[in-house]
Design a protein around this motif. Sequence first.
Motif, PDB file in Angstrom:
ATOM      1  N   LEU A 167       0.835  -1.204   0.000  1.00  0.00           N
ATOM      2  CA  LEU A 167       0.000   0.000   0.000  1.00  0.00           C
ATOM      3  C   LEU A 167       0.866   1.250   0.000  1.00  0.00           C
ATOM      4  O   LEU A 167       0.573   2.226  -0.713  1.00  0.00           O
ATOM      5  N   GLU A 168       1.940   1.246   0.792  1.00  0.00           N
ATOM      6  CA  GLU A 168       2.850   2.396   0.796  1.00  0.00           C
ATOM      7  C   GLU A 168       3.442   2.624  -0.592  1.00  0.00           C
ATOM      8  O   GLU A 168       3.522   3.764  -1.076  1.00  0.00           O
ATOM      9  N   ARG A 169       3.863   1.548  -1.229  1.00  0.00           N
ATOM     10  CA  ARG A 169       4.433   1.663  -2.568  1.00  0.00           C
ATOM     11  C   ARG A 169       3.389   2.156  -3.570  1.00  0.00           C
ATOM     12  O   ARG A 169       3.691   2.929  -4.478  1.00  0.00           O
ATOM     13  N   MET A 170       2.151   1.675  -3.407  1.00  0.00           N
ATOM     14  CA  MET A 170       1.067   2.115  -4.284  1.00  0.00           C
ATOM     15  C   MET A 170       0.865   3.627  -4.163  1.00  0.00           C
ATOM     16  O   MET A 170       0.751   4.333  -5.178  1.00  0.00           O
ATOM     17  N   CYS A 171       0.851   4.123  -2.935  1.00  0.00           N
ATOM     18  CA  CYS A 171       0.620   5.554  -2.715  1.00  0.00           C
ATOM     19  C   CYS A 171       1.760   6.403  -3.285  1.00  0.00           C
ATOM     20  O   CYS A 171       1.529   7.427  -3.942  1.00  0.00           O
ATOM     21  N   LYS A 172       2.998   5.978  -3.033  1.00  0.00           N
ATOM     22  CA  LYS A 172       4.147   6.736  -3.545  1.00  0.00           C
ATOM     23  C   LYS A 172       4.150   6.770  -5.069  1.00  0.00           C
ATOM     24  O   LYS A 172       4.400   7.812  -5.686  1.00  0.00           O
ATOM     25  N   ARG A 173       3.893   5.627  -5.669  1.00  0.00           N
ATOM     26  CA  ARG A 173       3.873   5.547  -7.132  1.00  0.00           C
ATOM     27  C   ARG A 173       2.741   6.400  -7.700  1.00  0.00           C
ATOM     28  O   ARG A 173       2.921   7.129  -8.680  1.00  0.00           O
ATOM     29  N   ALA A 174       1.579   6.331  -7.093  1.00  0.00           N
ATOM     30  CA  ALA A 174       0.414   7.058  -7.593  1.00  0.00           C
ATOM     31  C   ALA A 174       0.630   8.567  -7.521  1.00  0.00           C
ATOM     32  O   ALA A 174       0.147   9.314  -8.383  1.00  0.00           O
ATOM     33  N   LYS A 175       1.353   9.023  -6.508  1.00  0.00           N
ATOM     34  CA  LYS A 175       1.613  10.458  -6.352  1.00  0.00           C
ATOM     35  C   LYS A 175       2.695  10.962  -7.302  1.00  0.00           C
ATOM     36  O   LYS A 175       2.778  12.159  -7.572  1.00  0.00           O
ATOM     37  N   SER A 176       3.525  10.039  -7.804  1.00  0.00           N
ATOM     38  CA  SER A 176       4.678  10.459  -8.610  1.00  0.00           C
ATOM     39  C   SER A 176       4.462  10.329 -10.116  1.00  0.00           C
ATOM     40  O   SER A 176       5.292  10.799 -10.897  1.00  0.00           O
TER      41      SER A 176
END
Length: 401
Positions: free
Chosen positions: A275-284
């Motif tokens: 989930l953390e990786r999903m959020c970081k990727r989605a924001k970038s």
Amino acid sequence: MNFEYSAKVQDLMERVSSFMDRHVYPNEHVFEEQVNEGSRWEPTRIIEELKEKAKAEGLWNLFLPESELGAGLTNLEYAPLCEIMGRVVWSPEVFNCSAPDTGNMEVLARYGTAEQKEQWLKPLLEGKIRSCFAMTEPDVASSDATNIESSIQRQGDTYVINGRKWWSSGANDPRCKVFIFMGKTDPRNPNRHAQQSMIIVPRETAGVKILRHLPVFGYDDAPHGHGEVLFENVRVPLSNMLLGEGRGFEIAQGRLGPGRIHHCMRLIGLAERALERMCKRAKSRIAFGKTVAEQTVTLERIAESRILIDQARYLVLAAADKMDRFGNKVAAKEIAMIKVAAPNMACKVIDWAIQVHGGGGVSNDFGLAYAYAGARTLRLADGPDEVHRNQIGKMELKRVQ
């Protein structure tokens, strides 16, 4: 139950998290590099180095409830620590808290003789050797463990063991020095649950042959791995029997309860990291003029992931609490429930994380494909979803008159 962690547990959570930040996350690439150097089946230097650091910091053998041999933690107290370790697939070994060793150590601690504990449990607790649990067989539907065909026959002052096992985790590891083997000592017993026994088989015993390693979705999980193993006229002394003939199922239930909940705890950590990786990727990433995070479908998946993870966590904590207060047998329904809920939750969250990463998600660059392979496997390991759902359904039918 009280969902507040005690001061002792909060301190351990901070220490384990700090250890992960300082030593584990920065060395994920080092582990991968060392696995790919030379023979993939040799232990990595980084794992052995980190084990010594974990020992030095008192972060060792944190499992083993109701035993003076562990850290004195209950299942409920161990749950958040196991979750933190689960954020990196290989990190539980650093703390000597990885499967199948944890389950095998629980078996030896609960059911082993003094001699068996001295010979096998002591070096396992010290992290000097590793072990394997040999139960599943390729020629029968092992979801019904009464189908097991391997034999353990008494001949004079020895037992003669014959059978073929697979998905024997750790069998390929050169540090694996002992198997706990399940087979039939009394195949004609009318009580099908009294036909099986468990016995200790030293790895170097004549007749033990590793046939091959078994990849999972193409991953070999080296240097630990999963093996197909042939036991052909393997002779061990009578003293290697665990608890007594016909008590294999009794031992299995004692072993698999904690093992199942440990898997679920680790999966929650794996899903949190996804989930953390999903959020970081989605924001970038920008798509169609705005970040992927601003796309409604992504927001919904992020929100649903948080809901699913927290639901699974609280269900796991409730199961752990019931195990601590009433025992594994009374908590059987809760253990079965989490064994269905946690892997399915993790598969869904990791799948959404993969989707957000696009093509990168199915590569080895972000660890999500490997995480998915592990989570999907746990819908089969320690009993498939269908078996646990049947068990839960039967319990519900008994509850309603």
